[in-house]
Design an enzyme around this catalytic site. Structure first.
Site, short mmCIF file in Angstrom:
data_model
loop_
_atom_site.label_atom_id
_atom_site.label_comp_id
_atom_site.label_asym_id
_atom_site.label_seq_id
_atom_site.Cartn_x
_atom_site.Cartn_y
_atom_site.Cartn_z
CB CYS A 8 50.45 37.54 44.68
SG CYS A 8 50.47 36.94 43.18
CG ASN A 88 34.22 40.23 35.97
OD1 ASN A 88 33.25 39.62 35.25
ND2 ASN A 88 33.83 40.42 37.16
N GLY A 94 34.66 44.40 33.31
CA GLY A 94 34.79 45.24 34.66
C GLY A 94 35.89 44.35 35.60
CB THR A 96 38.43 45.99 39.98
OG1 THR A 96 38.11 44.77 40.88
CG2 THR A 96 37.35 46.52 39.34
CG HIS A 99 45.99 37.02 41.32
ND1 HIS A 99 47.26 36.89 41.71
CD2 HIS A 99 45.34 35.86 41.35
CE1 HIS A 99 47.59 35.54 42.23
NE2 HIS A 99 46.08 34.99 41.89
CG HIS A 101 39.56 37.29 41.00
ND1 HIS A 101 40.15 38.16 40.28
CD2 HIS A 101 38.08 37.85 40.86
CE1 HIS A 101 39.57 39.31 39.94
NE2 HIS A 101 38.40 39.07 40.13
P1 5GP Z 1 36.83 41.61 39.67
O1 5GP Z 1 35.92 43.32 39.77
O2 5GP Z 1 38.04 42.06 39.30
O3 5GP Z 1 35.86 40.63 39.05
O4 5GP Z 1 36.51 41.21 41.28
C1 5GP Z 1 37.49 41.78 42.45
C2 5GP Z 1 36.97 41.45 43.48
O5 5GP Z 1 37.82 41.64 44.66
C3 5GP Z 1 35.76 42.49 44.10
O6 5GP Z 1 34.44 41.89 44.13
C4 5GP Z 1 36.35 43.04 45.25
O7 5GP Z 1 35.34 43.66 46.09
C5 5GP Z 1 37.27 41.97 45.79
N1 5GP Z 1 38.32 42.66 46.57
C6 5GP Z 1 39.13 43.55 45.85
N2 5GP Z 1 40.15 43.84 47.05
C7 5GP Z 1 40.14 42.89 48.06
C8 5GP Z 1 40.85 42.48 49.27
O8 5GP Z 1 41.76 43.13 49.53
N3 5GP Z 1 40.32 41.51 50.12
C9 5GP Z 1 39.15 40.88 49.86
N4 5GP Z 1 38.73 39.89 50.45
N5 5GP Z 1 38.44 41.08 48.57
C10 5GP Z 1 38.94 42.08 47.61
ZN ZN Z 2 48.92 38.03 41.64
#
Ligand code: 5GP
Ligand code: ZN
Length: 115
Positions: A8, A88, A94, A96, A99, A101
């Site tokens: 956000c 995801n 997985g 992490t 929010h 994406h």
């Molecule tokens: P998830 O594991 O939730 O599918 O993907 C989260 C992604 O967000 C990860 O690939 C991680 O590297 C990326 N990520 C986490 N925090 C940040 C951030 O503050 N900035 C950016 N540009 N990417 C982030």
């Molecule tokens: Zn959010």
């Protein structure tokens, strides 16, 4: 809740993260820890925890996100070579960052298999 949500905050421009593309409902920016030569995240401007929170009520946001993901791939020159768009949802997948994406990955031959 959304005040503390990292995506956000990025979507609101609070962290100065450059957008590689944006649309009415979504922004796109490079992943902090890229897992492919091109690794961009497409993130709704509105807070939604995961895909299951977006449909069916916000199908327009999801359609806009997938359209923007394709625009990101086009800008990166990936339409011929190919690319992958994934999301995801929840612990087994997985996720992490809670929010919604979509990852846009490309620029190399990606690992086979999705599970
Ligand atoms: P998830 O594991 O939730 O599918 O993907 C989260 C992604 O967000 C990860 O690939 C991680 O590297 C990326 N990520 C986490 N925090 C940040 C951030 O503050 N900035 C950016 N540009 N990417 C982030
Ligand atoms: Zn959010």
């Amino acid at each position: 809740m959304t005040e503390d949500c990292i995506f956000c905050r990025i979507a609101r421009g609070e962290l100065g993260t450059p957008f590689v593309a944006e649309s009415e409902h979504n922004v796109a920016f490079r992943d902090l820890a890229p897992q492919a030569p091109i690794h961009v995240l497409v993130v709704p401007r509105r807070h939604m925890t995961a895909l299951q929170d977006a449909v069916p009520g916000h199908a327009d946001v999801v359609a806009d996100a997938l359209t923007l993901a394709t625009e990101v791939a086009r800008q990166a020159g990936l339409l011929e070579s190919g690319y992958r768009v994934i999301t995801n949802d929840g612990p087994d997948a997985g996720q992490t960052v809670p929010h919604l994406h979509f990852h846009v990955l490309g620029g190399a031959t990606l690992q086979a298999g999705l599970g």
